[in-house]
Design an enzyme around this catalytic site. Sequence first.
Site, PDB file in Angstrom:
ATOM      1  N   LYS A   1       1.445   7.454   8.440  1.00  0.00           N
ATOM      2  CA  LYS A   1       2.849   7.603   8.514  1.00  0.00           C
ATOM      3  C   LYS A   1       3.350   7.586   7.083  1.00  0.00           C
ATOM      4  O   LYS A   1       2.890   6.859   5.998  1.00  0.00           O
ATOM      5  CB  LYS A   1       3.545   6.425   9.146  1.00  0.00           C
TER       6      LYS A   1
ATOM      7  N   SER B   1      -1.854   9.274  -0.861  1.00  0.00           N
ATOM      8  CA  SER B   1      -1.068  10.465  -0.996  1.00  0.00           C
ATOM      9  C   SER B   1      -1.143  10.515  -2.460  1.00  0.00           C
ATOM     10  O   SER B   1      -1.286  11.383  -3.233  1.00  0.00           O
ATOM     11  CB  SER B   1      -0.020  10.569  -0.624  1.00  0.00           C
TER      12      SER B   1
ATOM     13  N   GLY C   1      -0.389   2.016   2.542  1.00  0.00           N
ATOM     14  CA  GLY C   1      -1.748   2.544   2.512  1.00  0.00           C
ATOM     15  C   GLY C   1      -1.694   3.987   2.596  1.00  0.00           C
ATOM     16  O   GLY C   1      -2.376   4.736   1.738  1.00  0.00           O
ATOM     17  N   CYS C   2      -0.691   4.743   3.049  1.00  0.00           N
ATOM     18  CA  CYS C   2      -0.622   6.265   3.141  1.00  0.00           C
ATOM     19  C   CYS C   2       0.123   6.798   1.881  1.00  0.00           C
ATOM     20  O   CYS C   2      -0.237   7.479   1.381  1.00  0.00           O
ATOM     21  CB  CYS C   2       0.357   6.433   4.262  1.00  0.00           C
ATOM     22  N   THR C   3       0.872   5.792   1.329  1.00  0.00           N
ATOM     23  CA  THR C   3       1.570   6.350   0.026  1.00  0.00           C
ATOM     24  C   THR C   3       0.358   6.054  -0.927  1.00  0.00           C
ATOM     25  O   THR C   3       0.303   7.140  -1.898  1.00  0.00           O
ATOM     26  CB  THR C   3       2.812   5.322  -0.434  1.00  0.00           C
TER      27      THR C   3
END
Length: 183
Positions: A41, A51, A46-48
């Site tokens: 998401k 990325s 974690g995704c930030t």
Amino acid sequence: MSEEKIQLNQIIDDFTAEATIRPFKFSDYKGKNLVIYFYPKDNTPGCTAESIDFRDHYSEFQKAGTEIVGISRDSLRSHENFARKFDLPFTLISDPEEKLCNRFDVMKTKTRYGKVGRGIERSTFLIDRNGQLVKEWRGVKVAGHIEEILEAARQLDQSFSCLYKGNEATGSSHLSSQHVTGN
């Protein structure tokens, strides 16, 4: 788009998808290595972090002849805001219907805060210049992951360069394929 699950060593059929920057067409990347990373998401810790790691190493991936594409179930609008907020130089694909998630077999049953649901298992795939899936990482942890992918991309690029220089007529890659799981 075929609903067949993509397997290691398989040549991936062309597909198109809604994406930031411009509509994504897999065949546009033929002749380049491609990292496709699936993440749960936009705008989550974690995704930030993942990325941003890809963003911070983007020029190194480019030097290794490798493009990067991120995929999640978020809307195109969410992706555009996420990419703008963190200055992401690569394409993000919106897959709200989970077509690509299912083809790459990244949808898993997860438990978060005591609730069971389906979600994306953080996974990364390395595809060679011919469109063949040559390496996959499933269930990965963010820390140290980008460096491992970058090293594999560099090896793939070196393998191609050696083969190309040694036999320009074939240009094929003989890098061994691998499946890697997270800790």
